[in-house]
Motif scaffolding. Sequence first.
Motif, short mmCIF file in Angstrom:
data_model
loop_
_atom_site.label_atom_id
_atom_site.label_comp_id
_atom_site.label_asym_id
_atom_site.label_seq_id
_atom_site.Cartn_x
_atom_site.Cartn_y
_atom_site.Cartn_z
N GLU A 41 -48.62 4.40 21.20
CA GLU A 41 -48.54 4.80 19.79
C GLU A 41 -49.89 5.22 19.21
N ASP B 71 -37.55 16.60 12.86
CA ASP B 71 -38.67 15.70 13.19
C ASP B 71 -38.80 14.76 12.00
N ALA C 86 -40.29 12.06 10.98
CA ALA C 86 -41.56 11.59 10.44
C ALA C 86 -42.63 12.68 10.41
N TRP D 221 -44.20 14.15 12.90
CA TRP D 221 -45.27 13.74 13.80
C TRP D 221 -45.58 14.80 14.87
N LEU E 212 -48.73 8.62 15.83
CA LEU E 212 -47.48 7.96 16.20
C LEU E 212 -47.58 6.48 15.84
N ARG F 187 -45.41 2.96 16.16
CA ARG F 187 -44.22 2.26 16.66
C ARG F 187 -43.55 1.44 15.57
N SER G 46 -43.09 2.28 12.54
CA SER G 46 -42.52 3.13 11.48
C SER G 46 -41.02 2.89 11.34
N TYR H 134 -38.93 5.07 11.08
CA TYR H 134 -38.24 6.14 11.81
C TYR H 134 -38.10 5.83 13.29
N VAL H 135 -38.68 4.72 13.71
CA VAL H 135 -38.58 4.31 15.12
C VAL H 135 -37.54 3.22 15.23
N LYS I 255 -37.98 3.65 20.03
CA LYS I 255 -37.73 5.04 20.40
C LYS I 255 -37.75 5.93 19.16
N TYR I 256 -38.47 7.05 19.31
CA TYR I 256 -38.51 8.06 18.25
C TYR I 256 -37.80 9.31 18.78
N THR I 257 -36.85 9.84 17.99
CA THR I 257 -36.01 10.96 18.44
C THR I 257 -36.27 12.19 17.59
#
Length: 560
Positions: A326, A357, A359, A361, A377, A379, A381, A383-384, A388-390
């Motif tokens: 991250e 996207d 966040a 990022w 990035l 972890r 957040s 949004y995770v 996992k961030y998609t």
Amino acid sequence: MVFGMEDDHIFHMTGSGADQDPKGVFTINRLTGEVSVSQELDREAINSYTLEVSVTDLSGKLVEGPVALLVDVNDQNDNRPIFKETRYAGEVLEGSPTGTVVMTMTAEDADDPRLQNAVLRYNIVRQSPDKPSPNMFYINPESGNIVTVISPTLLDRETLPTTQYELEIVAQDMKGRDVGLTGTSTATITITDKNDHAPEFTHSLFQANVDEGSTGVVVNLTVDDRDDPAMGAWRAVYSIINGDPTQSFEIQTNPDNNEGMLSLIKPLDYESLVFHTLLIKVENEDPLVPDVGYGSSSTATVQITILDVNEGPVFFPDPLQVTKMENVPLGSFVALLNATDPDVLQSQSIRFAVLRDPANWLSVNPVRGTVNTSANLDRESPYVHDNKYTAIFMATDNGNPPATGTGTLVIHLEDYNDNAPYVHPSVVRVCEDAKDSVVIVGGRDRDIHPNTGPFKIELGKQPGLEKTWKVSRVNNTHAQIMLLQNMKRANYQLPLVVTDSGLPPLSNSTEIKVQVCTCKKNRMDCSGAGSVCSNLMLLLGLVLLSLLLYSNSSSALPAL
């Protein structure tokens, strides 16, 4: 009829037809004995009478008798033959052999069956229509059986001018002599169908064009069948006998017009195969008669041409999964998107763009498809999810019109020790009497193992704190705070330092609010310290329960 007697005698007659019902049919002359008929006789109602005749003198004394008198009523031809119905229906299968019995016509005659008055003879007096022969049928004059006379080849439902023939049948008594009485009825004979005609395609070759990737009806296959449309001898059943190894097609029969609806049930790819040639067979629901078979006209070829359609680029793999720490620097490489255009027969270029996207990022090179970080990035957040961030990307070709495909990038974020721990709770209560003053606090961290506990919780570096307060370890996550000397009831800010186990570890200097309260009879009075009264034992119980829960959750962690 006369019974002779002397003049001083009187004749009497009794019985049914005389003095009993039906009364008065016969009379007798009392003096001469002559018997007469006084009413019209109907043999069909009563065919015989039994009477008794006796003789008395003038005083009424029986002289002779009684004597039986039997009267038979002779038949006259006064009843016509009568059919039970004015119209009869029968049917015969086309192609039946000559002499096949179609139906039986019978009439009844109320006259004496022992006489010719009731002996009937049958005859066909009219046939409509009279084609192809005016004598297609014959009726047995005695039995009334109607049989076919026409040859089996001419008894063809598909070539006859009609499928129904009407016959006028006459029944005549007196064995059919001209003097006989007649009765008339009508017979309607239907020529029924048998499956003696195989279905035949109207064309030997059917052709159709279809866009790649589409489904639905491709072409309607038409057939001719001369059999009866209401029967299974006409209804068509279609099958694909060659040319569909992937079972991409199916055929259903349109019940209204017997057409075969050839449909695509799996999309076809222009780049894989442009032309598809199918061999189709048509049969009837009912089997054909033994001497008729399916010929070459019962099969047809269908040629399907697949038309090229501009398809969107396809990502591979999808989703694309990568793992990143991250804390990678801004602008770090994350992934290389891979998308290909299915339209390999065309020379097309692809450009990439970010579609989603959450966040903000990431960024993508529109030509090369390289994905880099455009922000830090995190972890932790919101949004995770599950580390996992998609993000979703799109690839667009330069076709006319352009086509777009989408692909998913999943970043598995590894934890970096970037979150200092903190103490919970931030407010505690102790009694002003030092011997009763013990509280439990714990460490918490937004990071995950190994960047969290075991935690080290210590007093801050202010001089003199160790004379009033003592902090000691309870387990990997919690520490105990004890008041070493009596304190006045008030609120105090106690500085603490909490350190996690990350590499390198992070420490956090913080303060907790300590409310010193008066404790009497298991009750804690914190009113002077800006707090409400509470039950001391309940407070200690809740703290111990919290300690137990944290100890269980940290049992797998290494000890300090």
